[in-house]
Motif scaffolding. Structure first.
Motif, PDB file in Angstrom:
ATOM      1  N   GLY A  95       5.591  23.087  -9.016  1.00  0.00           N
ATOM      2  CA  GLY A  95       6.346  22.080  -9.761  1.00  0.00           C
ATOM      3  C   GLY A  95       6.078  20.688  -9.228  1.00  0.00           C
ATOM      4  O   GLY A  95       6.064  19.702  -9.966  1.00  0.00           O
ATOM      5  N   ARG A  96       5.867  20.643  -7.932  1.00  0.00           N
ATOM      6  CA  ARG A  96       5.593  19.353  -7.310  1.00  0.00           C
ATOM      7  C   ARG A  96       4.237  18.831  -7.774  1.00  0.00           C
ATOM      8  O   ARG A  96       4.081  17.649  -8.044  1.00  0.00           O
ATOM      9  N   ILE A  97       3.259  19.697  -7.898  1.00  0.00           N
ATOM     10  CA  ILE A  97       1.915  19.293  -8.347  1.00  0.00           C
ATOM     11  C   ILE A  97       1.980  18.839  -9.812  1.00  0.00           C
ATOM     12  O   ILE A  97       1.400  17.817 -10.190  1.00  0.00           O
ATOM     13  N   ALA A  98       2.700  19.548 -10.641  1.00  0.00           N
ATOM     14  CA  ALA A  98       2.839  19.188 -12.049  1.00  0.00           C
ATOM     15  C   ALA A  98       3.581  17.853 -12.182  1.00  0.00           C
ATOM     16  O   ALA A  98       3.205  16.995 -13.002  1.00  0.00           O
ATOM     17  N   ALA A  99       4.631  17.650 -11.402  1.00  0.00           N
ATOM     18  CA  ALA A  99       5.393  16.406 -11.463  1.00  0.00           C
ATOM     19  C   ALA A  99       4.530  15.246 -11.011  1.00  0.00           C
ATOM     20  O   ALA A  99       4.600  14.136 -11.554  1.00  0.00           O
ATOM     21  N   ALA A 100       3.677  15.474 -10.001  1.00  0.00           N
ATOM     22  CA  ALA A 100       2.791  14.420  -9.522  1.00  0.00           C
ATOM     23  C   ALA A 100       1.780  14.055 -10.613  1.00  0.00           C
ATOM     24  O   ALA A 100       1.460  12.875 -10.828  1.00  0.00           O
ATOM     25  N   ALA A 101       1.258  15.079 -11.330  1.00  0.00           N
ATOM     26  CA  ALA A 101       0.283  14.835 -12.395  1.00  0.00           C
ATOM     27  C   ALA A 101       0.926  14.055 -13.553  1.00  0.00           C
ATOM     28  O   ALA A 101       0.361  13.072 -14.057  1.00  0.00           O
ATOM     29  N   VAL A 102       2.128  14.465 -13.974  1.00  0.00           N
ATOM     30  CA  VAL A 102       2.829  13.768 -15.070  1.00  0.00           C
ATOM     31  C   VAL A 102       3.164  12.349 -14.629  1.00  0.00           C
ATOM     32  O   VAL A 102       3.028  11.382 -15.392  1.00  0.00           O
ATOM     33  N   GLY A 103       3.595  12.141 -13.400  1.00  0.00           N
ATOM     34  CA  GLY A 103       3.916  10.811 -12.879  1.00  0.00           C
ATOM     35  C   GLY A 103       2.695   9.923 -12.846  1.00  0.00           C
ATOM     36  O   GLY A 103       2.770   8.722 -13.137  1.00  0.00           O
ATOM     37  N   ALA A 104       1.515  10.516 -12.481  1.00  0.00           N
ATOM     38  CA  ALA A 104       0.288   9.734 -12.409  1.00  0.00           C
ATOM     39  C   ALA A 104      -0.138   9.263 -13.805  1.00  0.00           C
ATOM     40  O   ALA A 104      -0.532   8.105 -13.997  1.00  0.00           O
TER      41      ALA A 104
END
Length: 184
Positions: A95-104
Motif C-alpha cells: 500500500g505504501r508503494i501504491a500510495a507513493a506512485a499515486v502521490g508522484a
C-alpha cells in the motif's frame, strides 16, 4: 422813373429764372393713399440640413496564434518527488508503494500546471474577442421653409386703384410720391 425801370428789370429777371427751372418741380409732392389689401408673396425654399447619429459597430477580433512556448519540466519533477515522498508516508507494505506512485503522479501534474500556468504553451488562447467602436452616420434631409419675399399692395388714390409689389407691409396708409406733368 427809376422805380419803373427797377420793377421792369426785376420782372424780366423773374421771368428768365422761371424759364430755366422746369415746371415739373412745382407739381411734385407727397401724399397718402388708402391701402385696400396686402397679400404676402410667399415662396417655398429648400434649406437642407444634416442629421447625424452615432451607432456602435461590433466586430470580432481573433488574436494570431503564437508558436509553442518552451515548457518547463522542473515543476513536474519537483511535484512528482514531493508527491512520492508524501505518498510513501501513508499506509504500509504494498500500500505504501501504491500510495507513493499515486502521490508522484498527482504531484507531477500539479507541479506542471503551477510551473507552466495552465496555458498549455500557448501565449494566446483560441477564443475570439469582440470589440465595439462608435461609427458616426450622417445623411442630408430636405427641409422646406416658407419665406415671404415681398407684398402685393393694392391701394386707392383719387378713386383709382393701383397695385405694386413692395418689400414691406405698409399698413392701412401708403405714402406715395405724386408727379404731375402737362400733356403736350
Amino acid at each position: 422813373m427809376t422805380f419803373t425801370k427797377f420793377s421792369m428789370a426785376a420782372s424780366l429777371l423773374a421771368f428768365s429764372a422761371s424759364a430755366l427751372v422746369p415746371a415739373a418741380q412745382a407739381a411734385d409732392f407727397d401724399d397718402y393713399a388708402r391701402v385696400i389689401s396686402v397679400t404676402p408673396q410667399v415662396e417655398q425654399v429648400n434649406v437642407p440640413r444634416q442629421e447625424c447619429r452615432t451607432e456602435y459597430e461590433t466586430s470580432q477580433r481573433n488574436y494570431p496564434r503564437q508558436q509553442q512556448a518552451e515548457r518547463s519540466n522542473g515543476g513536474a519533477i519537483i511535484g512528482g518527488l514531493a508527491g512520492g515522498l508524501l505518498g510513501s508516508q501513508v499506509g504500509g507494505g504494498n500500500g505504501r508503494i501504491a500510495a507513493a506512485a499515486v502521490g508522484a503522479v498527482t504531484g507531477a501534474i500539479v507541479g506542471d500546471r503551477v510551473e507552466n500556468n495552465g496555458n498549455n504553451g500557448n501565449h494566446y488562447n483560441d477564443q475570439p474577442s469582440y470589440e465595439s467602436r462608435p461609427v458616426r452616420q450622417c445623411r442630408n434631409i430636405d427641409s422646406w421653409e416658407s419665406r415671404t419675399n415681398g407684398y402685393a399692395v393694392t391701394y386707392e388714390y383719387h378713386n383709382r386703384t393701383y397695385t405694386s409689389v413692395m418689400p414691406y407691409n405698409p399698413g392701412s396708409r401708403l405714402r406715395i410720391h405724386v408727379s404731375l406733368t402737362p400733356r403736350p
